[in-house]
Design an enzyme around this catalytic site. Structure first.
Site, short mmCIF file in Angstrom:
data_model
loop_
_atom_site.label_atom_id
_atom_site.label_comp_id
_atom_site.label_asym_id
_atom_site.label_seq_id
_atom_site.Cartn_x
_atom_site.Cartn_y
_atom_site.Cartn_z
N ARG A 170 0.44 -1.51 -0.35
CA ARG A 170 -0.21 0.03 0.16
C ARG A 170 0.53 1.09 -0.02
O ARG A 170 0.57 1.67 1.07
CB ARG A 170 -1.00 0.45 1.41
CG ARG A 170 -2.02 -1.39 0.89
CD ARG A 170 -2.99 -1.31 -0.07
NE ARG A 170 -3.76 -2.02 -0.10
CZ ARG A 170 -3.22 -3.73 -0.36
NH1 ARG A 170 -2.44 -4.08 -0.89
NH2 ARG A 170 -4.10 -4.60 -0.46
N GLU B 38 -4.36 3.90 6.61
CA GLU B 38 -4.24 3.22 5.14
C GLU B 38 -5.06 5.17 4.13
O GLU B 38 -3.78 5.54 3.19
CB GLU B 38 -5.10 2.36 4.56
CG GLU B 38 -4.61 2.10 2.81
CD GLU B 38 -5.20 0.60 3.26
OE1 GLU B 38 -5.19 -0.04 3.36
OE2 GLU B 38 -5.96 0.72 1.92
N SER C 247 -10.61 -0.46 3.58
CA SER C 247 -9.70 -0.62 5.53
C SER C 247 -9.30 0.67 5.52
O SER C 247 -8.36 1.48 4.87
CB SER C 247 -8.52 -1.69 4.27
OG SER C 247 -9.37 -2.72 4.08
#
Ligand SMILES: Cc1cc2nc3c(=O)[nH]c(=O)nc-3n(C[C@H](O)[C@H](O)[C@H](O)COP(=O)(O)OP(=O)(O)OC[C@H]3O[C@@H](n4cnc5c(N)ncnc54)[C@H](O)[C@@H]3O)c2cc1C
Length: 339
Positions: free
Chosen positions: A166, A335, A239
């Site tokens: 990520r 995130e 998320s």
């Protein structure tokens, strides 16, 4: 064509549905428009921010003192074909899921596991989107960019994108670059990635038919529709925390205290701990705090139950981070990007 809006509302442009405005919002067609904005003296000194589908953002509230730039939807085309290998070039403003759907329909493989991820093609390399055992970096060849301050164009190779979990260079040194087109290496015979447990279970539940690319795509869409909250129904950014990486030793200690802790061993020896498990086990799933909360069945997803403000989302996130740190000695990292 550039369309400019001053003090533009952003609530409808982020999937969390959080309120906020942009000092300037520009809708553009591509690199030439962005280069023109970069050199426009009206915006001198203002930060510049690219906005895609707003599915990985938290607006902290108030006005974003910046020039926010959105690319209009685009298209994709086949640029090269060499036997079974096909390079495609896609405009950054195109919806990611539309690209996946059309590639699967055209018999091109490599991204079917990434179906139904919200957002745009241009944002996909920023966080190296991943799902069901596949990450974008496995197919990315290059990205074309334009500097948001100088207007200069530059193409970055996959290596130069410095992809991680990520993560990419676009979250760090290259955050001044707007991605305008993405080049992907797909293949008509790309192997199917079926290692992920959810996919194997879904295949078994369907009676183990012969796996095809279309079937993998259909299964990913079915699992996601069943498991993930639809932002059209309840505001969220997917998320909310990354799965933290811990050393093998730290994971072994954790497992002594919590034998059912979920972790995925990584190539370098570290273990990726399931952040959802940590949060769930700490009792946060279904938690409500006014207009915000933790989703009833997905502990990793924070939700806007209606009328939430960014500061409430960030307040709840901070309480979860503190609690998880106190219980397990692990610090969760967010995130989505905070604006
Ligand atoms: C229900 C749901 C499920 C999700 N599932 C997943 C998943 O399975 N896997 C996964 O990886 N992510 C997932 N996400 C997160 C999100 O969809 C991805 O991060 C997506 O790539 C964000 O795209 P966007 O266009 O909405 O980006 P935005 O939220 O608009 O922007 C995200 C970041 O990218 C930057 N950016 C946007 N466009 C550009 C551009 N053209 N050039 C340079 N920078 C740009 C922005 O400045 C910002 O920093 C999910 C989100 C939701 C709401």
């Amino acid at each position: 064509m550039i369309t400019l809006h001053e003090h533009a509302g952003l609530a409808a442009l982020n999937t969390f549905g959080l309120p906020g405005t942009a000092r300037w919002l520009a809708e553009v067609d591509g690199a030439v428009d962005i280069a023109q904005l970069a050199r426009d003296p009206r915006f001198a000194g203002l930060p510049r921010i690219m906005l895609g589908g707003g599915s990985n953002l938290v607006l902290s509230g108030g006005e974003v003192e910046a020039l926010v730039i959105r690319l209009r939807a685009g298209a994709w085309h086949e640029a090269l074909r060499d036997g079974n290998r096909v390079r495609i070039v896609a405009d950054a403003g195109l919806a990611w899921h539309a690209l996946v759907t059309e590639c699967v329909a055209a018999g091109l493989g490599g991204i079917e596991n990434l179906a139904l991820i919200p957002g745009t093609v241009g944002a996909a390399p920023v966080q190296n989107i991943g799902a069901y055992g596949v990450e974008l970096e496995s197919v990315l060849h290059a990205v074309d960019t334009v500097d948001l301050h100088s207007g200069e164009t530059r193409t970055l190779s996959r290596t130069e994108c410095r992809f991680g979990y990520r993560d990419s260079v676009f979250k760090h040194e290259a955050s001044n670059l707007a991605i305008t087109t993405v080049h992907l290496d797909l293949a008509t015979d790309a192997p199917l990635a079926l290692d992920y447990r959810d996919l194997r279970e879904e295949l078994a539940a369907r009676g183990n038919p012969p796996a095809t690319r279309q079937l993998v795509y259909d299964m990913v869409c079915a699992i996601r529709r069943r498991k993930l909250p639809d932002p059209a129904q309840i505001g969220n950014a997917g998320s909310f925390f990354k799965n933290p990486l811990v050393s093998a030793q730290q994971f072994a200690q954790l497992r002594e205290r919590f034998p059912d802790v979920v972790g995925y061993p990584q190539a370098g020896g570290d273990v990726k701990v399931a952040a959802g498990w940590l949060i769930d086990r700490a009792g946060w799933k279904g938690h409500r705090a006014g207009a915000v909360g933790v989703h009833d069945s997905q502990a990793l997803v924070l939700v806007n139950r209606g009328g939430a403000r960014g500061e409430e989302v960030l307040g709840l996130a901070a309480r979860i981070v503190d609690d998880v740190r106190a219980r397990y000695g692990i610090t969760l990292e967010m995130e989505p990007r905070v604006l």
